[in-house]
Scaffold this active site. Sequence first.
Site, PDB file in Angstrom:
ATOM      1  N   GLY A 127      29.985  15.099   2.777  1.00  0.00           N
ATOM      2  CA  GLY A 127      29.778  14.057   3.793  1.00  0.00           C
ATOM      3  C   GLY A 127      30.310  14.499   5.142  1.00  0.00           C
TER       4      GLY A 127
ATOM      5  N   GLU B 227      31.620  11.318   9.644  1.00  0.00           N
ATOM      6  CA  GLU B 227      32.794  10.941  10.429  1.00  0.00           C
ATOM      7  C   GLU B 227      33.716  12.113  10.748  1.00  0.00           C
ATOM      8  OE1 GLU B 227      33.792   6.590   9.090  1.00  0.00           O
ATOM      9  OE2 GLU B 227      32.524   7.547   7.613  1.00  0.00           O
TER      10      GLU B 227
ATOM     11  N   PHE C 163      27.870   3.027  12.586  1.00  0.00           N
ATOM     12  CA  PHE C 163      29.233   3.527  12.788  1.00  0.00           C
ATOM     13  C   PHE C 163      30.289   2.520  12.344  1.00  0.00           C
ATOM     14  CE2 PHE C 163      26.531   5.396  16.170  1.00  0.00           C
ATOM     15  CZ  PHE C 163      26.523   6.693  15.711  1.00  0.00           C
TER      16      PHE C 163
ATOM     17  N   GLN D 230      25.095  15.320  13.722  1.00  0.00           N
ATOM     18  CA  GLN D 230      26.193  14.432  13.354  1.00  0.00           C
ATOM     19  C   GLN D 230      27.529  14.981  13.851  1.00  0.00           C
ATOM     20  OE1 GLN D 230      26.271  11.323  11.573  1.00  0.00           O
ATOM     21  NE2 GLN D 230      24.251  11.535  12.455  1.00  0.00           N
TER      22      GLN D 230
ATOM     23  N   GLY E 178      20.437   6.129  11.358  1.00  0.00           N
ATOM     24  CA  GLY E 178      20.200   6.993  12.506  1.00  0.00           C
ATOM     25  C   GLY E 178      20.590   8.432  12.240  1.00  0.00           C
TER      26      GLY E 178
ATOM     27  N   THR F 129      20.167  17.959  11.119  1.00  0.00           N
ATOM     28  CA  THR F 129      20.778  16.630  11.250  1.00  0.00           C
ATOM     29  C   THR F 129      22.301  16.729  11.129  1.00  0.00           C
ATOM     30  OG1 THR F 129      20.406  16.208   8.894  1.00  0.00           O
ATOM     31  CG2 THR F 129      18.732  15.403  10.416  1.00  0.00           C
TER      32      THR F 129
ATOM     33  N   ILE G 138      25.650  21.728   2.886  1.00  0.00           N
ATOM     34  CA  ILE G 138      24.995  21.088   4.020  1.00  0.00           C
ATOM     35  C   ILE G 138      23.529  20.898   3.628  1.00  0.00           C
ATOM     36  CG2 ILE G 138      24.316  21.351   6.437  1.00  0.00           C
ATOM     37  CD1 ILE G 138      27.352  20.857   5.998  1.00  0.00           C
ATOM     38  N   LEU G 139      23.055  19.676   3.613  1.00  0.00           N
ATOM     39  CA  LEU G 139      21.695  19.406   3.136  1.00  0.00           C
ATOM     40  C   LEU G 139      20.658  19.754   4.195  1.00  0.00           C
ATOM     41  CD1 LEU G 139      22.444  16.040   1.338  1.00  0.00           C
ATOM     42  CD2 LEU G 139      21.793  18.184   0.239  1.00  0.00           C
ATOM     43  N   ASN G 140      20.960  19.367   5.434  1.00  0.00           N
ATOM     44  CA  ASN G 140      20.002  19.601   6.516  1.00  0.00           C
ATOM     45  C   ASN G 140      20.778  20.123   7.716  1.00  0.00           C
ATOM     46  OD1 ASN G 140      18.311  19.329   8.797  1.00  0.00           O
ATOM     47  ND2 ASN G 140      17.160  17.682   7.831  1.00  0.00           N
TER      48      ASN G 140
END
Length: 749
Positions: free
Chosen positions: A714, A717, A235, A650, A462, A646, A641-643
Amino acid sequence: MAETINTAVTRYEAPRKVSGETRYAADFMPAGLFFGELVVSPITRGQLASIDTREALAEPGVIAVYTHETIPKYETPKGFYAGGPGTSSFWPMTGTEIKYAGQPVAYVVADNAAAARRGAKLVKARYSKSVGRIEMDPSRSFVAPGKKDDNVITKGDLKAGIAAAAAVVDETYTTPFQHHNPMEMFATTAHWRGEQLTVWMPSQSVRTARAGIAAAFNLAETQVEVLSPFVGGAFGSKAGLPPYAMLTIAAARGVGAPVRLMVSREHMYTVASFRPESSQKIRLAAARDGRLTAFEHIETAQTSQFDDVINPGTHMTRAMYACPNIHTEQRLARSDTNTPGFMRAPNEMQTFFALESAMDELAFKLTMDPVELRRVNDTRSHPVADVPFSSRSLMACYDAAAKSFGWSRRSAAPKSMTDGDWFVGYGCATSTYPTAVAPSAARVRMYGAGTAVVELAAHDVGTGAYTIMGQIAAQRLGLPVKAVEVSMGHSSLPIAPISGGSVTSASAGSAVHVACLKLAEEIVRSVVKLKDNPLSGVDPAQVKLMDGALQGPAGKSMSLLDALKATPRGEAAADGEYAHPELTEQALRTTYKGGYGVAGPVTKTHAMFAFGAQFVEVRVHRWTHEIRVPRIHGAFAAGTILNRKTAHSQLMGGMIWGIGSALHEHTLVDRARARFLNTDIAEYLVPVNADIGEVNVQMIDERDDFVNPLGVKGIGELGIVGTAAAVANAIHHATGKRLRALPFTMKDV
Ligand code: MOS
């Protein structure tokens, strides 16, 4: 082959993590390992008058006690964000000057950790001190240095915009110091073998760490390897080259044996990065229909006495809403701390708390629905840079989250909704995060047995990056995800950017994608020359790779794996390099030299941002004034969105951290002694299970061909941005009280 991108793939290393099998920086045990411990200054400002190490050295087990006079010499690292949030320019244990409380003054090495701690207590240091100050004084602020047209901008005529307005909001919002408390302690294990150095450290950037360490110790990069295979909470806290790592490397050289330092929870508050406090002055003016006529944002953020840390919040807020008259200023104010750094959404958390609170205040003054105010001011192009957004699905996010949340059930007047002894409030806010893409490289090898290996110096901090990189390769190569082995977190692998700024999936993922296409080209060139296969004699330029299938002209096709099996070698390898077409040469050079060079968020032709909308239900107890958040709904649009699993984690994690920012997190300051006060996880509050109710996350489909070949923006954040404002706005709706200083506690309502 089932689609592997955009599905919910369980991260394959999870069982190893929960069974304690994965090894972190402090789990590597070179033979003959010694243990380090820091001695830090209790005073904030002054001089180290004398330091006596005799008693410590007499302690059984203690091997060495280093001070500024005896620690082996090295250059202050000039690498990643030197003189700023990555690497401080004022380096401890180089002299007698004390510039912040918690500054290391001695380093004890012992043959066991307990002896090192005992030894540290026996070091006798005397100080002459002067008065210090830990809180910034906003009245002594200055314009952040840098390109003037970035840190101070004026567009149109602010005064005229305000004069023409039907409603004006002019308020100042403040945010406190916040400190990292990752599950994985800050640690470094350093091992010299002659002039060959191995460093295990939790790092968000093994390549930049290697470059910085090599330069500081006057070594070639080939003499240094930095390993960070797993990181337990980064982070931003593990982005740079901190003193604890460099001192450990120096001490290991001094004692001629491997040394490990695990930084104590208390010391973590002064030897690593933190979120600086800030003050955000916002002026918003709008016509009766809600259209903004003026927007002013002056951000003042704390920094140390010796470094100018600029996390440019005003660059983000001015991108949000259409407005003809804009003035923004990025300012700094100094105080006596170590240099602040990155912490999840390093400026957006603070600045969007301010902007999105002010938007709610404006909506209230106009008696307008807060969602409608955002809709009226939505824009297809960046209001200052005047380039179109590569994609912008802000209102689609509002519509989706408003619907699932039940926003239409809200009655507009404050204090109008109750449930027994609880006042109930609904609030909403915009989330955003800039999209940046860094150059990145990857190596892919594929075997006839139907397996592949992907190698790159990216990191899994992570987030599930191992699985995500595996998914990209699996889809391109037509293999199951399980058949792809991913190797990351080692500085000798192909370059990848720092895992910061939410750039990893977009940048390193694109490199994996490019490497897979290269690999396919390699295989095609070989297979077309062979007889007796569907692609025999075909022009290689006419063959396309489509998710594991090689498609030639006239319906001629075969699977990539079959083609590979047909080749004489039966295996193939390729290196791929990715750089955004609008990445400047300077930025490319910066990354390859160990720095951070990116394209975006604003390029010559486009503005790249991810967006979201968050809706919060707050309950405030009539008698105890307890504040609760039973529900939070967020909808986010961040390209591909790739996964989905996860990504959900996030975004959910970000929203929970956002609730923590609103209601819990706060590093308190002892003004008399000018020190941080609650320096441990017993007294530094973060949300626990009982603080969090329903968390609803939606991911809105969005296609963006400009950002990168994967269309990824991405999401690391994005989830924390705006949450605190949504809570503040809901508290106002519940109670009629406007709270403008984070965090909000019972006494504030
Ligand atoms: Mo993040 S705060 O860019 O590691």
